[in-house]
Design a protein around this motif. Structure first.
Motif: not given
Length: 319
Positions: A173-187, A215-216
Motif C-alpha cells: 500500500d505504501v509502495e503504491t502511494r509512493l509510485e502515485m506521488y512520484r508520477k504526480q510530481h513529474e506531471r 515522497i520523502d
C-alpha cells in the motif's frame, strides 16, 4: 462602364477571400479538439483552480493512474513481507565466554549488536550477586532460527518469546502511494514549465513541495520496512549464576555439590567474621576481661572473710 464594375466586383471578391482565410486560420489555431492554442500552434495550459484540487482530482485530470493489488493478492504477486522478532532469557556460569560467543557469532552470520548493557560485577566470593546482560541483536532473517538454536545450546534457556508480523498489505500500500506521488510530481513539473502566470507558478510550486514531503516520508517508511524484513531482531537477557546457586539446567549431582559448597562457604564466612570481630574488638574485650577478673577476685575475697568471721563466732560461742 461595365469593365469598371467588373473590376470593382473582382477586388471585393478578393478582399472577402483573404478575410475568410484569416478567420479560418485563427479558428484552427484557437480551438483544436477543444484545447486553446497560443501562437505557433502550442497548446495552452488549461486554466485550473489548483487550490481546490486534491490528489484524486489531479490524478483524474491528468490521467495519472496506478495499479495496485487488491487485498489478498499482494503476497501472491509480490511475495510476503514479514517482520520477525524474538526475546531470549538465558542463565549461565560461563558469563564471559557466552557473551563473547554471542557477539562473534552474530558478526559471522552477517549481523550486528545494536545495543549492549552489562550490570553488576563478576562474583568473587560467596554472596556476590553476579552480572546481568541485556543485548539487542540484528541478524539476517534467513539465519534467525539457527542463531537462536545455537545460543540455546550455549546457555540454559529460561524463557523464549517469538513474534512474526505480516506487513505485506501495508508494505505494498505504501509502495503504491509512493509510485502515485512520484508520477504526480513529474506531471506537476511538466505543468510548471508551461505555466504562464505568477499565480499558477506559485500554486504549482506549493503542490510540488507537498508532494516532495510525501515522497520523502513514504520513502523513509519503505526503507524502514525493508530493514526490519531483511534483519530480524533478537533481544537477549542473560543472568550470571554465582557460587552455590543452582540453575534450571543443573542435574541432581550438580545441585547437591552446589548446596554442600554453599554450606562450607557459609561456615567459612562465619568463622572469618568471628575472627574479624575478635581481633577488631580485642582492646574492648581485654578491658572487659580485666574488670570481670577484678570483680571475681573481690567477690571471692569477700566470701572468704565472711566464712572466717562465721567460723570465729562459732568458736567463741559457749558450749
Amino acid at each position: 462602364m461595365n469593365k469598371k464594375w467588373f473590376a470593382a466586383a473582382a477586388a471585393l471578391l478578393a478582399i472577402a477571400c483573404v478575410l475568410g482565410g484569416c478567420s479560418a486560420v485563427l479558428d484552427a489555431n484557437e480551438y483544436t479538439d477543444g484545447a486553446p492554442r497560443y501562437e505557433g500552434g502550442v497548446t495552452a495550459m488549461p486554466q485550473v483552480d489548483w487550490e481546490s484540487y486534491d490528489d484524486k482530482q489531479l490524478t483524474d485530470q491528468w490521467d495519472i493512474t496506478t495499479t495496485s493489488p487488491t487485498d489478498g493478492e499482494s503476497s501472491a504477486i509480490y511475495g510476503e513481507k514479514r517482520i520477525k522478532r524474538g526475546s531470549l532469557n538465558l542463565e549461565t556460569r560461563e558469563f564471559d565466554s557466552v557473551y563473547s560467543f554471542i557477539r562473534e557469532r552474530a558478526e559471522d552470520l552477517g549481523g550486528y549488536v545494536s545495543s549492549a548493557s552489562v550490570y553488576g560485577t563478576a562474583p568473587v566470593e560467596y554472596g556476590d550477586a553476579g552480572r546481568t546482560l541485556e543485548l539487542t541483536i540484528r541478524v539476517p532473517a534467513a539465519v534467525f532460527d539457527s542463531f537462536v538454536e545455537e545460543l540455546s545450546q550455549r546457555a540454559t534457556v529460561t524463557q523464549y518469546v517469538e513474534s512474526d508480523e505480516d506487513i505485506t498489505e501495508s508494505y505494498y500500500d505504501v509502495e503504491t502511494r509512493l509510485e502515485m506521488y512520484r508520477k504526480q510530481h513529474e506531471r506537476v513539473l511538466e505543468l510548471l514549465d508551461q505555466a504562464q502566470t505568477l499565480d499558477d507558478i506559485l500554486i504549482l510550486e506549493d503542490k510540488l513541495s507537498a508532494l516532495a514531503y510525501e515522497i520523502d516520508s513514504l520513502t523513509g517508511l519503505l526503507n524502514k520496512y525493508d530493514s526490519l524484513v531483511a534483519y530480524s531482531t533478537l533481544t537477549v537477557s542473560m543472568r550470571e549464576l554465582v557460587i552455590a546457586e543452582t540453575g534450571m539446567g543443573d542435574t541432581l549431582g550438580t545441585r547437591i555439590s552446589e548446596a554442600f559448597s554453599g554450606t562450607v562457604n557459609g561456615l567459612a564466612d562465619f568463622g572469618e567474621g568471628l575472627l574479624i570481630v575478635l581481633i577488631g574488638g580485642f582492646p574492648v574485650i581485654a578491658i572487659i576481661a580485666v574488670i570481670i577478673v577484678v570483680v571475681v577476685l573481690l567477690v571471692r575475697r569477700g566470701n572468704r572473710k565472711k566464712a572466717a568471721r562465721a567460723a570465729a563466732d562459732n568458736a567463741d560461742a559457749p558450749k
